[in-house]
Design a protein around this motif. Structure first.
Motif, PDB file in Angstrom:
ATOM      1  N   LEU A  92      69.472  33.666  51.864  1.00 52.20           N
ATOM      2  CA  LEU A  92      68.025  33.542  51.668  1.00 52.20           C
ATOM      3  C   LEU A  92      67.293  33.432  53.006  1.00 52.20           C
ATOM      4  O   LEU A  92      66.210  33.992  53.173  1.00 52.20           O
ATOM      5  N   GLU A  93      67.902  32.732  53.942  1.00 58.16           N
ATOM      6  CA  GLU A  93      67.315  32.615  55.288  1.00 58.16           C
ATOM      7  C   GLU A  93      67.312  33.962  56.003  1.00 58.16           C
ATOM      8  O   GLU A  93      66.304  34.355  56.595  1.00 58.16           O
ATOM      9  N   ASP A  94      68.446  34.663  55.932  1.00 58.20           N
ATOM     10  CA  ASP A  94      68.565  35.963  56.599  1.00 58.20           C
ATOM     11  C   ASP A  94      67.548  36.965  56.056  1.00 58.20           C
ATOM     12  O   ASP A  94      67.065  37.830  56.794  1.00 58.20           O
ATOM     13  N   LYS A  95      67.222  36.838  54.788  1.00 60.18           N
ATOM     14  CA  LYS A  95      66.244  37.741  54.171  1.00 60.18           C
ATOM     15  C   LYS A  95      64.805  37.274  54.392  1.00 60.18           C
ATOM     16  O   LYS A  95      63.865  37.955  54.004  1.00 60.18           O
ATOM     17  N   GLY A  96      64.653  36.104  54.999  1.00 57.45           N
ATOM     18  CA  GLY A  96      63.319  35.606  55.316  1.00 57.45           C
ATOM     19  C   GLY A  96      62.604  34.902  54.174  1.00 57.45           C
ATOM     20  O   GLY A  96      61.387  34.771  54.190  1.00 57.45           O
ATOM     21  N   TYR A  97      63.369  34.391  53.194  1.00 62.13           N
ATOM     22  CA  TYR A  97      62.765  33.748  52.026  1.00 62.13           C
ATOM     23  C   TYR A  97      62.735  32.223  52.124  1.00 62.13           C
ATOM     24  O   TYR A  97      61.927  31.575  51.466  1.00 62.13           O
ATOM     25  N   VAL A  98      63.627  31.658  52.928  1.00 60.02           N
ATOM     26  CA  VAL A  98      63.759  30.202  53.010  1.00 60.02           C
ATOM     27  C   VAL A  98      63.894  29.784  54.470  1.00 60.02           C
ATOM     28  O   VAL A  98      64.481  30.508  55.282  1.00 60.02           O
ATOM     29  N   GLU A  99      63.350  28.610  54.754  1.00 57.39           N
ATOM     30  CA  GLU A  99      63.541  27.977  56.064  1.00 57.39           C
ATOM     31  C   GLU A  99      64.247  26.652  55.839  1.00 57.39           C
ATOM     32  O   GLU A  99      64.000  25.969  54.850  1.00 57.39           O
ATOM     33  N   ARG A 100      65.124  26.313  56.775  1.00 56.06           N
ATOM     34  CA  ARG A 100      65.758  24.989  56.775  1.00 56.06           C
ATOM     35  C   ARG A 100      65.153  24.211  57.939  1.00 56.06           C
ATOM     36  O   ARG A 100      65.235  24.643  59.078  1.00 56.06           O
ATOM     37  N   ILE A 101      64.549  23.078  57.614  1.00 52.25           N
ATOM     38  CA  ILE A 101      63.880  22.266  58.621  1.00 52.25           C
ATOM     39  C   ILE A 101      64.621  20.938  58.725  1.00 52.25           C
ATOM     40  O   ILE A 101      64.894  20.289  57.711  1.00 52.25           O
ATOM     41  N   ILE A 102      64.933  20.530  59.950  1.00 54.01           N
ATOM     42  CA  ILE A 102      65.638  19.259  60.154  1.00 54.01           C
ATOM     43  C   ILE A 102      64.730  18.115  59.735  1.00 54.01           C
ATOM     44  O   ILE A 102      63.562  18.040  60.129  1.00 54.01           O
TER      45      ILE A 102
END
Length: 164
Positions: A92-102
């Motif tokens: 999902l991140e690679d496709k630009g749909y999700v971000e993971r935030i610390i």
């Protein structure tokens, strides 16, 4: 495991051939639930929208609906391993749909957030799911029935937690 003779007799008495009843009449309730879930996945595979998002789509919809959700929360929600969730999130991140935030309070924890494209896709996927639920009649269930099913799901998880 020893099976009671009365239970076997009960099963034999209730067995019918296909001419007398369809397979769902004699199927245990839990098997009906499993069948519905499996058929939803099969439907998604046979009738994909422009995106290949069967499992990841469920995660994306949930991330979009629940702010402040962590990877661990997502794993708990879907009773999936952390590794399975991490792999799906990478896609999902690679496709630009999700971000993971610390997380500011816990630097080892990631908070999940949908991007603009992720929000748009989550809405499309949720509409697709609602359409399927309408087609199979899930939307016709009353709130009491839906609440009962949610309670059954909660109890089934509680039983597992109690046995750990």
């Amino acid at each position: 495991m020893k099976i009671e003779k009365s239970y076997i007799t009960h099963l034999e008495e209730n067995m019918t051939n296909e001419n007398d009843a369809d397979k769902f009449d004699s199927m245990p309730f839990i098997a009906l639930i499993h069948n519905i879930s499996k058929n939803r996945l099969r439907y998604s595979i046979k009738n994909p929208n422009q995106l290949d998002m069967i499992h990841e789509g469920r995660y994306l919809i949930t991330i979009n609906k629940r702010s402040g959700l962590s990877q661990d929360d997502l794993a708990d929600t879907f009773t999936q391993s952390k590794g399975t969730i991490a792999k799906a999130l990478r896609k999902l991140e690679d496709k630009g749909y999700v971000e993971r935030i610390i997380d500011e309070n816990n630097r080892r924890k990631y908070i999940l957030k949908t991007t603009k494209e992720g929000k748009e896709l989550a809405i499309l996927l949720e509409n697709d799911l609602k359409e399927w639920e309408k087609n199979v009649g899930i939307d016709e269930l009353d709130e009491r029935t839906k609440d009962q099913l949610k309670n059954i799901a909660r109890k089934s998880e509680d039983i597992l937690k109690d046995s750990d």
